[in-house]
Motif scaffolding. Structure first.
Motif, short mmCIF file in Angstrom:
data_model
loop_
_atom_site.label_atom_id
_atom_site.label_comp_id
_atom_site.label_asym_id
_atom_site.label_seq_id
_atom_site.Cartn_x
_atom_site.Cartn_y
_atom_site.Cartn_z
N TYR A 298 1.52 21.93 1.07
CA TYR A 298 0.74 23.11 1.41
C TYR A 298 -0.13 22.83 2.62
O TYR A 298 -0.74 21.77 2.74
N GLU B 60 -5.84 24.35 1.07
CA GLU B 60 -6.18 24.52 -0.35
C GLU B 60 -6.07 25.97 -0.79
O GLU B 60 -5.67 26.26 -1.92
N LYS B 61 -6.43 26.90 0.09
CA LYS B 61 -6.33 28.32 -0.26
C LYS B 61 -4.88 28.75 -0.44
O LYS B 61 -4.58 29.59 -1.29
N ALA C 97 -2.46 26.74 -1.49
CA ALA C 97 -2.06 26.18 -2.78
C ALA C 97 -2.59 27.02 -3.94
O ALA C 97 -1.87 27.28 -4.92
N ALA C 98 -3.84 27.46 -3.82
CA ALA C 98 -4.44 28.28 -4.88
C ALA C 98 -3.74 29.63 -5.00
O ALA C 98 -3.51 30.12 -6.12
N GLU D 265 -9.57 30.57 5.86
CA GLU D 265 -9.22 29.16 5.86
C GLU D 265 -8.62 28.76 7.21
O GLU D 265 -8.90 27.67 7.73
#
Length: 347
Positions: A148, A151-152, A154-155, A275
């Motif tokens: 990914y 992190e955003k 992935a979330a 992000e």
């Protein structure tokens, strides 16, 4: 006297009403940033590529989940744009053990089988564009997609898998939000991108190669291009007509599920934009400092020109991220996964 019963609004209308403010805000976020990825603020497609990669994972996730549910031999539907295994590729079964535990009803499955007209799915086009724009070897490209970019992202993908795993009918929300965005606004976005000129988009292609000679609608910008003589309008109309079947199929609770998921999608998309701002160092002051080129006859600056072209720390950050040499370990992991899959399918 019996009270008149107001007719229920269509599901698409309810989604539009419920997401109007969120949609407007997201549209402002994206349209404000689009010029920064194009000349004269950028000298190559690196920033655009980084943004596309961020959103690509969302397309790849929900479309592969859809393909996991829908057989590939349904008449009138397109073949899967991605391997159905992609939905599991980045899943940690220990952290997300609840995935894919609620299969849809036969009625919902039939509806999902027929909802997307041929030519609507976008994953294969997203992947084609990314591979061309990054110029990566196929193995390195697969490695890039196996991680990914934030992190955003992935979330967002984890949320999508959970939601679809528990309530497969919420795929309608993803279809409405993403397909309507591409098929309604795609022609405008394509027009803005094409203005950068062919030299801008072919800067990473080998001179004289078949890839470099192919039109942008077939590589580089194929996400925003549509098959058929009506440039996607017929596909969009067919999708909206097929969506009408949901009016009699979905219960009130299922309609609420779809509407609430659509609202969540817009919020998560906005989080992806923010992000990207953080990762790429988005600088809106560039638009004030740089003299915009004339709208007619503009030729994009070459990378080795001495004239001022703003690449900024955002472009450098994107280029550095896309070219990280984290290949060996991930390639081994992908190879092990492929071997495991082949063994499983041969049993």
């Amino acid at each position: 006297m019996a009270r008149d019963i107001m007719p229920q609004a269509s599901l698409s209308s309810e989604i539009n009403i419920a997401t109007r403010s969120l949609h407007t805000e997201l549209n402002k976020l994206i349209t404000a940033r689009l010029p920064l990825a194009l000349p004269p603020f950028a000298s190559d497609p690196t920033l655009y590529t980084a943004g596309l990669l961020h959103f690509a994972h969302i397309f790849l996730t929900f479309e592969s989940l859809w393909n996991d549910l829908v057989p590939t031999d349904v008449p009138g539907t397109a073949s899967p744009p991605t391997s159905p295994l992609l939905s599991f590729l980045l899943v940690n079964p220990y952290s997300e053990p609840e995935l894919f535990t609620s299969p849809p009803s036969p009625q919902t499955l039939e509806f999902l089988q027929n909802l997307r007209p041929k030519g609507m799915a976008r994953s294969s086009r997203v992947k084609k564009d990314l591979q061309y724009l990054t110029g990566l070897h196929p193995t390195d490209f697969d490695v890039m997609l196996a991680q990914y970019p934030g992190e955003k992202v992935a979330a967002f993908c984890a949320h999508t898998r959970r939601s679809v795993g528990h309530k497969p009918h919420v795929l309608v929300a993803y279809a409405w939000c993403f397909y309507m965005a591409v098929f309604s606004g795609g022609r405008w976005i394509r027009g803005e991108l094409v203005k950068a000129g062919p030299d801008f988009w072919t800067s990473g292609a080998e001179t004289g190669s078949s890839e470099a000679a192919a039109p942008l609608t077939e590589k580089g910008l194929s996400l925003w291009s549509f098959p058929g003589r009506r440039d996607g309008e017929d596909i969009k109309e067919a999708f909206k007509e097929r969506l009408l079947a949901a009016e009699t199929l979905f219960s009130d609770d299922e309609r609420v599920d779809v509407i609430e998921e659509a609202k969540t999608i817009f919020k998560l998309c906005a989080a992806l934009v923010h992000e990207l701002d953080e990762k790429l160092g988005t600088d809106f002051e560039q638009m004030k400092r740089v003299k915009v080129a004339p709208p007619h006859g503009h030729q994009p600056q070459r990378k080795n020109d001495k004239s001022e072209v703003v690449t900024g720390k955002g472009s450098q950050a994107a280029r550095t991220w896309l070219q990280r040499p984290e290949v060996t370990g991930a390639a081994v992991a992908l190879g092990c996964l492929a071997c495991a899959v082949v063994l499983r399918l041969s049993l």
